[in-house]
Design a protein around this motif. Structure first.
Motif, short mmCIF file in Angstrom:
data_model
loop_
_atom_site.label_atom_id
_atom_site.label_comp_id
_atom_site.label_asym_id
_atom_site.label_seq_id
_atom_site.Cartn_x
_atom_site.Cartn_y
_atom_site.Cartn_z
N MET A 1 54.91 78.50 76.63
CA MET A 1 55.83 77.50 76.16
C MET A 1 57.27 77.94 76.35
N SER A 2 57.55 79.08 76.84
CA SER A 2 58.91 79.57 76.96
C SER A 2 59.69 78.75 77.97
N THR A 3 60.91 78.37 77.57
CA THR A 3 61.75 77.56 78.44
C THR A 3 62.75 78.41 79.19
N GLY A 4 62.82 79.68 78.87
CA GLY A 4 63.84 80.53 79.45
C GLY A 4 65.17 80.37 78.74
N LYS A 5 65.22 79.49 77.76
CA LYS A 5 66.43 79.26 76.98
C LYS A 5 66.15 79.68 75.54
N GLU A 6 67.11 80.38 74.98
CA GLU A 6 66.92 80.83 73.61
C GLU A 6 67.55 79.85 72.63
N ILE A 7 67.18 80.02 71.39
CA ILE A 7 67.76 79.26 70.29
C ILE A 7 68.86 80.14 69.71
N VAL A 8 70.05 79.58 69.56
CA VAL A 8 71.15 80.37 69.02
C VAL A 8 71.53 79.84 67.63
N LEU A 9 71.74 80.78 66.73
CA LEU A 9 72.15 80.48 65.36
C LEU A 9 73.60 80.95 65.21
N CYS A 10 74.53 80.01 65.19
CA CYS A 10 75.96 80.31 65.15
C CYS A 10 76.44 80.34 63.70
N ASP A 57 83.25 82.78 70.83
CA ASP A 57 84.20 82.31 71.85
C ASP A 57 83.61 82.31 73.25
N SER A 58 82.71 83.24 73.52
CA SER A 58 82.15 83.36 74.87
C SER A 58 80.75 82.77 75.00
N LEU A 59 80.28 82.09 73.97
CA LEU A 59 78.93 81.53 74.00
C LEU A 59 78.83 80.38 75.01
N ASP A 60 77.83 80.46 75.88
CA ASP A 60 77.58 79.41 76.87
C ASP A 60 76.50 78.49 76.29
N PHE A 61 76.94 77.38 75.74
CA PHE A 61 76.01 76.45 75.08
C PHE A 61 74.98 75.89 76.05
N SER A 62 75.34 75.77 77.32
CA SER A 62 74.41 75.17 78.28
C SER A 62 73.16 76.03 78.49
N GLN A 63 73.23 77.30 78.13
CA GLN A 63 72.08 78.19 78.29
C GLN A 63 71.13 78.16 77.09
N ALA A 64 71.52 77.47 76.03
CA ALA A 64 70.71 77.45 74.80
C ALA A 64 69.71 76.29 74.82
N GLY A 65 68.50 76.58 74.38
CA GLY A 65 67.50 75.54 74.22
C GLY A 65 67.79 74.70 73.00
N ALA A 66 68.38 75.32 71.98
CA ALA A 66 68.80 74.64 70.75
C ALA A 66 69.96 75.43 70.16
N ILE A 67 70.84 74.72 69.46
CA ILE A 67 71.99 75.34 68.81
C ILE A 67 71.93 75.00 67.33
N ASN A 101 63.68 63.14 73.31
CA ASN A 101 62.70 62.43 72.47
C ASN A 101 63.24 62.22 71.06
N GLY A 102 64.52 61.88 70.98
CA GLY A 102 65.14 61.57 69.69
C GLY A 102 65.61 62.76 68.87
N ILE A 103 65.39 63.97 69.35
CA ILE A 103 65.78 65.17 68.61
C ILE A 103 66.99 65.80 69.28
N SER A 104 68.04 66.01 68.48
CA SER A 104 69.27 66.59 69.00
C SER A 104 69.10 68.07 69.30
N ILE A 172 59.33 71.95 72.72
CA ILE A 172 58.15 71.39 73.39
C ILE A 172 58.56 70.22 74.29
N SER A 173 59.44 69.35 73.78
CA SER A 173 59.89 68.19 74.55
C SER A 173 60.69 68.59 75.78
N GLU A 174 61.47 69.69 75.67
CA GLU A 174 62.27 70.16 76.81
C GLU A 174 61.40 70.58 77.98
#
Length: 176
Positions: A1-10, A57-67, A101-104, A172-174
Motif C-alpha cells: 500500500m505504500s505510495t512513496g509519499k509520507e504523511i507529515v505532521l507540522c 520553511d523548506s517542506l515540499d508539500f507536493s511530496q506528502a501523501g497527507a499533511i 474521494n472527498g477527503i482532503s 488508499i484512495s491515492e
C-alpha cells in the motif's frame, strides 16, 4: 500500500513543551499515539514524520501523501510556512487535486481553540479535528494533558481513531 509519499505532521516546538511532570510534550504524545493507530490500520505501510519549526520553511508539500497541521497561534508566526501552505492548497484547489474521494490531503488539528482561519485562509473550509474539551461549568477550553481515563477515551481517542482512519482512507484512495 505504500505510495512513496509520507504523511507529515507540522507543528511548532512551542506546542510541544513537556506536559506536567512528563518528558514528552503534547505533539510528541499525539504523534506517538497517531503513529501507533495508523500503523495498525494501514498494516505499517506508511509512516508519519514530525516536521517542526526549523524544517517547515523548506517542506515540499507536493511530496506528502497527507499533511497534518497542529493549528495554533505559534505555527502562524512562521510566515513562510503559512504562505507556502496557502499557496500549495490554492494550487491543489485550482487543479482539483486537494480532495481525493472527498477527503482532503490537509488535516487541521486543534489542541486548543485558535483563530487560524484568517492566516490559513486556504484551509478554513476544511473539517477540523478538535483535541480539547470545553469545561461545562466555565465554558473554557482545556487541552488534554492526561491521555488515559474515561474522558480521554470518549473524546481524545475517538477523535484520534477518526483521524487515523481518514488518513488511511486518503492514502488508499491515492493509490487506488
Amino acid at each position: 500500500m505504500s505510495t512513496g509519499k509520507e504523511i507529515v505532521l507540522c507543528f511548532s516546538e512551542e506546542d510541544n513543551q513537556p506536559i506536567e511532570g512528563g518528558l514528552k510534550g503534547w505533539v510528541s504524545n499525539f504523534h506517538k499515539f497517531l503513529t501507533t493507530l495508523f500503523s495498525q490500520i494501514s498494516k505499517g505501510q506508511s509512516s508519519i514524520r514530525l516536521v517542526s519549526d526549523s524544517e517547515l520553511d523548506s517542506l515540499d508539500f507536493s511530496q506528502a501523501g497527507a499533511i497534518v497541521v497542529v493549528c495554533t497561534e505559534h505555527i502562524l508566526s512562521n510566515n513562510t510556512f503559512v504562505t507556502n501552505l496557502n499557496n500549495f492548497v490554492e494550487q491543489q484547489k485550482k487543479n482539483d487535486t486537494l480532495r481525493i474521494n472527498g477527503i482532503s490531503k490537509v488535516f487541521k488539528i486543534f489542541k486548543r481553540p485558535a483563530d487560524v482561519d484568517g492566516a490559513l485562509y486556504s484551509i478554513a473550509d476544511l473539517i477540523s479535528y478538535d483535541f480539547y474539551l470545553i469545561d461545562a461549568l466555565t465554558g473554557e477550553a482545556q487541552e488534554f494533558k492526561r491521555f488515559f481515563g474515561n474522558e480521554a477515551e470518549r473524546s481524545y481517542w475517538m477523535r484520534l481513531v477518526d483521524l487515523a482512519y481518514d488518513i488511511n482512507q486518503l492514502i488508499i484512495s491515492e493509490i487506488g
